[in-house]
Motif scaffolding. Structure first.
Motif, PDB file in Angstrom:
ATOM      1  N   ALA A 139       0.803  -1.222   0.000  1.00 47.97           N
ATOM      2  CA  ALA A 139       0.000   0.000   0.000  1.00 47.97           C
ATOM      3  C   ALA A 139       0.840   1.279   0.000  1.00 47.97           C
ATOM      4  O   ALA A 139       0.596   2.180  -0.808  1.00 47.97           O
ATOM      5  CB  ALA A 139      -0.974  -0.018   1.173  1.00 47.97           C
ATOM      6  N   PRO A 140       1.859   1.395   0.872  1.00 49.55           N
ATOM      7  CA  PRO A 140       2.612   2.664   0.888  1.00 49.55           C
ATOM      8  C   PRO A 140       3.289   2.962  -0.443  1.00 49.55           C
ATOM      9  O   PRO A 140       3.318   4.117  -0.886  1.00 49.55           O
ATOM     10  CB  PRO A 140       3.662   2.421   1.980  1.00 49.55           C
ATOM     11  N   ILE A 141       3.807   1.917  -1.109  1.00 47.89           N
ATOM     12  CA  ILE A 141       4.486   2.133  -2.389  1.00 47.89           C
ATOM     13  C   ILE A 141       3.465   2.449  -3.477  1.00 47.89           C
ATOM     14  O   ILE A 141       3.633   3.389  -4.259  1.00 47.89           O
ATOM     15  CB  ILE A 141       5.295   0.882  -2.772  1.00 47.89           C
ATOM     16  N   LEU A 194       3.110   5.551  -6.064  1.00 52.76           N
ATOM     17  CA  LEU A 194       3.121   5.370  -7.515  1.00 52.76           C
ATOM     18  C   LEU A 194       1.906   6.033  -8.164  1.00 52.76           C
ATOM     19  O   LEU A 194       2.000   6.626  -9.223  1.00 52.76           O
ATOM     20  CB  LEU A 194       3.121   3.882  -7.865  1.00 52.76           C
ATOM     21  N   LEU A 195       0.755   5.880  -7.517  1.00 57.72           N
ATOM     22  CA  LEU A 195      -0.473   6.439  -8.074  1.00 57.72           C
ATOM     23  C   LEU A 195      -0.622   7.916  -7.737  1.00 57.72           C
ATOM     24  O   LEU A 195      -1.585   8.556  -8.145  1.00 57.72           O
ATOM     25  CB  LEU A 195      -1.689   5.676  -7.549  1.00 57.72           C
ATOM     26  N   ASN A 196       0.317   8.414  -6.948  1.00 61.65           N
ATOM     27  CA  ASN A 196       0.293   9.814  -6.562  1.00 61.65           C
ATOM     28  C   ASN A 196      -0.981  10.191  -5.805  1.00 61.65           C
ATOM     29  O   ASN A 196      -1.632  11.188  -6.094  1.00 61.65           O
ATOM     30  CB  ASN A 196       0.474  10.709  -7.791  1.00 61.65           C
ATOM     31  N   ILE A 197      -1.368   9.336  -4.843  1.00 61.90           N
ATOM     32  CA  ILE A 197      -2.499   9.679  -3.994  1.00 61.90           C
ATOM     33  C   ILE A 197      -2.038   9.620  -2.543  1.00 61.90           C
ATOM     34  O   ILE A 197      -1.126   8.861  -2.215  1.00 61.90           O
ATOM     35  CB  ILE A 197      -3.707   8.723  -4.201  1.00 61.90           C
ATOM     36  N   ASP A 198      -2.662  10.415  -1.706  1.00 63.09           N
ATOM     37  CA  ASP A 198      -2.267  10.421  -0.305  1.00 63.09           C
ATOM     38  C   ASP A 198      -3.506  10.182   0.561  1.00 63.09           C
ATOM     39  O   ASP A 198      -4.410  11.009   0.569  1.00 63.09           O
ATOM     40  CB  ASP A 198      -1.622  11.773   0.035  1.00 63.09           C
ATOM     41  N   PRO A 199      -3.560   9.036   1.265  1.00 58.77           N
ATOM     42  CA  PRO A 199      -4.777   8.719   2.007  1.00 58.77           C
ATOM     43  C   PRO A 199      -5.035   9.641   3.187  1.00 58.77           C
ATOM     44  O   PRO A 199      -6.130   9.670   3.724  1.00 58.77           O
ATOM     45  CB  PRO A 199      -4.530   7.287   2.481  1.00 58.77           C
ATOM     46  N   PRO A 243     -16.356  12.812   1.743  1.00 53.44           N
ATOM     47  CA  PRO A 243     -17.014  14.076   2.022  1.00 53.44           C
ATOM     48  C   PRO A 243     -16.480  14.673   3.326  1.00 53.44           C
ATOM     49  O   PRO A 243     -16.057  13.930   4.211  1.00 53.44           O
ATOM     50  CB  PRO A 243     -18.487  13.705   2.145  1.00 53.44           C
ATOM     51  N   GLY A 244     -16.479  15.976   3.421  1.00 52.02           N
ATOM     52  CA  GLY A 244     -16.034  16.602   4.654  1.00 52.02           C
ATOM     53  C   GLY A 244     -14.552  16.881   4.665  1.00 52.02           C
ATOM     54  O   GLY A 244     -14.119  17.963   5.035  1.00 52.02           O
ATOM     55  N   THR A 245     -13.729  15.900   4.257  1.00 50.89           N
ATOM     56  CA  THR A 245     -12.287  16.084   4.368  1.00 50.89           C
ATOM     57  C   THR A 245     -11.591  16.149   3.016  1.00 50.89           C
ATOM     58  O   THR A 245     -10.528  16.730   2.884  1.00 50.89           O
ATOM     59  CB  THR A 245     -11.661  14.915   5.137  1.00 50.89           C
ATOM     60  N   GLY A 246     -12.177  15.495   2.009  1.00 54.64           N
ATOM     61  CA  GLY A 246     -11.524  15.459   0.712  1.00 54.64           C
ATOM     62  C   GLY A 246     -10.365  14.487   0.646  1.00 54.64           C
ATOM     63  O   GLY A 246      -9.541  14.541  -0.262  1.00 54.64           O
ATOM     64  N   ARG A 247     -10.295  13.577   1.626  1.00 58.11           N
ATOM     65  CA  ARG A 247      -9.224  12.574   1.563  1.00 58.11           C
ATOM     66  C   ARG A 247      -9.531  11.553   0.479  1.00 58.11           C
ATOM     67  O   ARG A 247     -10.691  11.247   0.210  1.00 58.11           O
ATOM     68  CB  ARG A 247      -9.069  11.878   2.913  1.00 58.11           C
ATOM     69  N   ASP A 248      -8.466  11.017  -0.129  1.00 60.19           N
ATOM     70  CA  ASP A 248      -8.625  10.111  -1.257  1.00 60.19           C
ATOM     71  C   ASP A 248      -9.154   8.748  -0.809  1.00 60.19           C
ATOM     72  O   ASP A 248      -8.591   8.105   0.075  1.00 60.19           O
ATOM     73  CB  ASP A 248      -7.286   9.931  -1.965  1.00 60.19           C
ATOM     74  N   ILE A 249     -10.254   8.294  -1.454  1.00 60.29           N
ATOM     75  CA  ILE A 249     -10.878   7.043  -1.023  1.00 60.29           C
ATOM     76  C   ILE A 249     -10.033   5.830  -1.405  1.00 60.29           C
ATOM     77  O   ILE A 249      -9.841   4.914  -0.599  1.00 60.29           O
ATOM     78  CB  ILE A 249     -12.307   6.921  -1.601  1.00 60.29           C
ATOM     79  N   LEU A 250      -9.492   5.830  -2.627  1.00 60.59           N
ATOM     80  CA  LEU A 250      -8.687   4.680  -3.050  1.00 60.59           C
ATOM     81  C   LEU A 250      -7.532   4.445  -2.084  1.00 60.59           C
ATOM     82  O   LEU A 250      -7.276   3.325  -1.644  1.00 60.59           O
ATOM     83  CB  LEU A 250      -8.166   4.888  -4.471  1.00 60.59           C
ATOM     84  N   GLY A 251      -6.838   5.514  -1.747  1.00 60.91           N
ATOM     85  CA  GLY A 251      -5.711   5.383  -0.818  1.00 60.91           C
ATOM     86  C   GLY A 251      -6.148   4.838   0.522  1.00 60.91           C
ATOM     87  O   GLY A 251      -5.508   3.957   1.092  1.00 60.91           O
TER      88      GLY A 251
END
Lengths: 320, 330
Positions: free
Chosen positions: B56-58, B62-67, B98-106
């Motif tokens: 997951a961390p790598i 690679l996908l350039n997302i930050d959970p 919603p609320g935070t805008g954090r990436d769901i995939l991550g």
């Protein structure tokens, strides 16, 4: 007999484990800015300073004789089956349970009828049409059903039937005596959620049970002597195949009666499960002890009932 | 344990027990699993989840997302994801919270770690305890057997889910007071220990029943007449015959534990935010699902597909290893 011993062990253990916990029931008796002396005084007044065995004795006595909580002047009496007093809600626990149990019982009963009908029905169909598309469909349904987490299926149902299509109103529980139609409308979604998830297991059990019984000698005898197929299946095969299912069904039903925690919380139904969850949030120990015990009683009773039914369905058990 | 003679039994084994070419029941079972298309697909799905969880961390980099990064750009003034389908875009392939805008995939990727960790360790613990107690009950019989069996009966008389939920908060505090790091470490420890306390019974019953019938068989009697010790009996004679059942049981209880962790977190007595657990996300989505159904749907499907894959794999294993079940179906 074993059931009574089991009940005593379970109730003692429940009582002990909740009393051994770090949360302090006496601290709940007065508000946030409470002085330690008041807590100590309350502890003494409520009997939480006494040895655990004595507390348990008083609790057990309360179940049969009723119990008065607090002392003269500011005392509350809870009549005969007294399961404690919630200092958080200022109510006898028994009356709280009495008001929530019908909700949970309604949920459990409807779901039980539905899931037995779906599970045993589809399972029988699958076994009789073994290898054909009906069988594939039923086994496929069964494995997908087992895999659905209750809360996800429940939320999806609300989404589909309440929000998108508006076929049903959002469940709001009404007593069956007040308005049977509203009662039915509020419970239909929870029933189906629980039934679909549980039925999945029963489809598989029924199917495998029937297929197994079909290989038995007495079935071959029945075919040989020319019993009509329908009669053979219904009277002989089903009866033998249902024995293990009765065991599981009884226990599943009892577990559900103890509170359908997830379903009640999703559909906002004021049942035993909801009461327990609220008590968890408020660390309301008397309620937690009581709901755990009530749920355990259901399980023990179900075990005993299943034993009796077993003897009725399977004569071999009776002889022993 | 009688140590004497064990060696001679092993020598005997070496000369006689491995006959000419031929597949062991275990190998035959594996061959049958390979022939089951659904089970094979399910196996690769599970491998995919494990891979994602492990790296997951790598993968996130690679996908350039930050959970954990809050993305104010991705949510609108109402706190809901900007754009259709819960804010699905190239930057956020599965949308944003919603609320935070954090990436769901991550967050889902990190959630897979928790789900698989709790599921795997929980299964290992219940299996080890269950198999051990089942072996002891079956081998010692008598008083030890009835003690273990009665304790099992009593354990099953408890409403387990209810008790797990009711005890969650106070027991976690207790664990913390015993020096287990506060927060999610203590919570995971709690979940794993209650899973073990309530879960061992089924496995122990299964193993006990098998041991009771196996111990009467000729090959066990033969080994014993050569003076085999308990250790030899357990590891060389009994366990090899029990593996198929144990594996089937394990593969069918794993999905249950994964779902249970999600359920507990959903009800708010499992892990706590800001940890990225699927159950937490789903519990959180309840507040938004009218306005943002994607936030409910995607984590729910991700959870369901993993549980489904485990179940299909377990079914495949059971069909292959259990001689009583018919093998044509599924």
């Amino acid at each position: 007999m074993f059931a009574v011993v089991l009940l005593l062990i379970v109730s003692a253990f429940t009582f002990w484990i909740f009393s051994a916990l770090p949360s302090d029931p006496a601290a709940l008796t007065c508000g946030k800015n409470c002085r330690p002396e008041v807590i100590e005084a309350n502890r003494e007044r409520l009997g939480y300073d006494k040895p655990l065995v004595e507390q348990y004795g008083a609790y057990m006595k309360g179940i049969f004789a009723g119990r008065t909580y607090g002392e003269e002047g500011a005392s509350v009496h809870c009549p005969a089956p007294s399961l404690g007093y919630s200092y958080d809600r200022h109510e006898c626990v028994t009356s709280l349970i009495a008001s929530t149990l019908p909700v949970t019982a309604s949920i459990a009963l409807g779901a039980f009828v539905l899931w037995m009908a779906i599970g045993v029905g589809l399972g029988t169909l699958a076994a009789l049409k073994r290898g054909r598309w009906q069988d594939r469909l039923a086994t496929g349904f069964s494995v997908v059903g087992v895999s659905f987490p209750t809360f996800f299926l429940g939320l999806m149902f609300i989404m589909i039937f309440v929000i998108w299509t508006g076929i049903l109103p959002f469940p709001r529980y009404t007593g069956i005596t007040e308005n049977p139609v509203d009662w039915f409308m509020a419970l239909i979604l929870p029933w189906f959620v629980l039934a679909l998830i549980s039925a999945a297991t029963y489809v598989r059990m029924t199917r495998n049970g029937i297929l197994e019984v079909m290989n038995e000698e007495f079935v071959r005898l029945g075919i040989a002597k020319g019993l009509p197929r329908k009669r053979l299946i219904v009277t002989y095969v089903m009866r033998a195949a249902l024995v293990p299912i009765v065991t599981i069904a009884g226990l599943d039903f009892a577990f559900l009666l103890g509170g359908a925690l997830v379903t009640e919380s999703i559909f906002n139904l004021p049942g035993l499960g909801k009461l327990t969850l609220a008590a968890v949030v408020n660390s309301d120990l008397p309620i937690l002890v009581a709901t755990t015990m009530v749920a355990a009683v259901f399980i023990v009773i179900a075990n005993a009932v299943v034993d009796v039914l077993y003897g009725y369905l399977d004569p071999r058990v009776r002889v022993k | 344990m009688s140590g004497r003679g064990t060696k001679s039994v092993e020598e005997f084994d070496a000369s006689v027990d491995e006959p000419a070419a031929g597949l062991s029941p275990f190998q035959m079972g594996l061959a049958r699993v390979r022939g089951n298309r659904m089970a094979v697909i399910a196996f690769w799905v599970v491998i995919f989840y494990v891979f994602v969880a492990a790296f997951a961390p790598i993968l996130v980099r690679l996908l350039n997302i930050d959970p954990y990064a809050l993305d104010r750009q991705a949510i609108n003034d109402f706190g809901l994801p900007a754009g259709p389908l819960g804010g699905v875009s190239w930057d956020h392939p599965f949308g944003v919270e919603p609320g935070t805008g954090r990436d769901i995939l991550g967050r889902l990727m990190y959630g897979a770690r928790i789900s698989l960790l709790v599921g795997t360790i929980g299964t290992i613990l219940t299996t080890v305890v269950g198999v051990t107690l089942g072996l002891i009950a079956g081998l010692r019989r008598g008083f030890v057997d009835s003690l273990i069996s009665r304790v099992g009966d009593v354990t099953l008389a408890f409403p387990s889910l209810l008790l797990i939920i009711a005890l969650a908060n106070p027991m976690t505090q207790r664990l913390e007071s015993w020096g287990i790091p506060a927060g999610n470490t203590a919570r995971i420890t709690y979940i794993l220990s209650v899973l073990t306390v309530f879960g061992w019974v089924y496995m122990a019953r299964l193993v006990r029943g098998q041991v009771l019938s196996l111990r009467e068989r000729e090959f066990v009697e033969a080994a014993r007449s050569f003076g085999a010790g308990t250790g030899h009996l357990v590891f060389k004679q009994l366990l090899p015959n029990l593996w198929p059942q144990i594996i089937v049981f394990v593969s069918l209880s794993l999905p249950g534990y994964v779902a249970l962790e999600a359920t507990l977190s959903f009800l708010g007595v499992g892990l706590l935010a800001p940890a990225a657990s699927w159950g937490i996300m789903l519990g959180d989505s309840v507040r938004y699902y009218r306005a943002d159904p994607t936030y409910l749907f995607i984590p729910g499907m991700v959870l369901m597909i993993l549980v489904l894959a485990f179940n299909l794999l377990g079914d495949g294993l059971r069909d292959a290893f259990d001689p009583r079940s018919d093998r044509q179906q599924l």
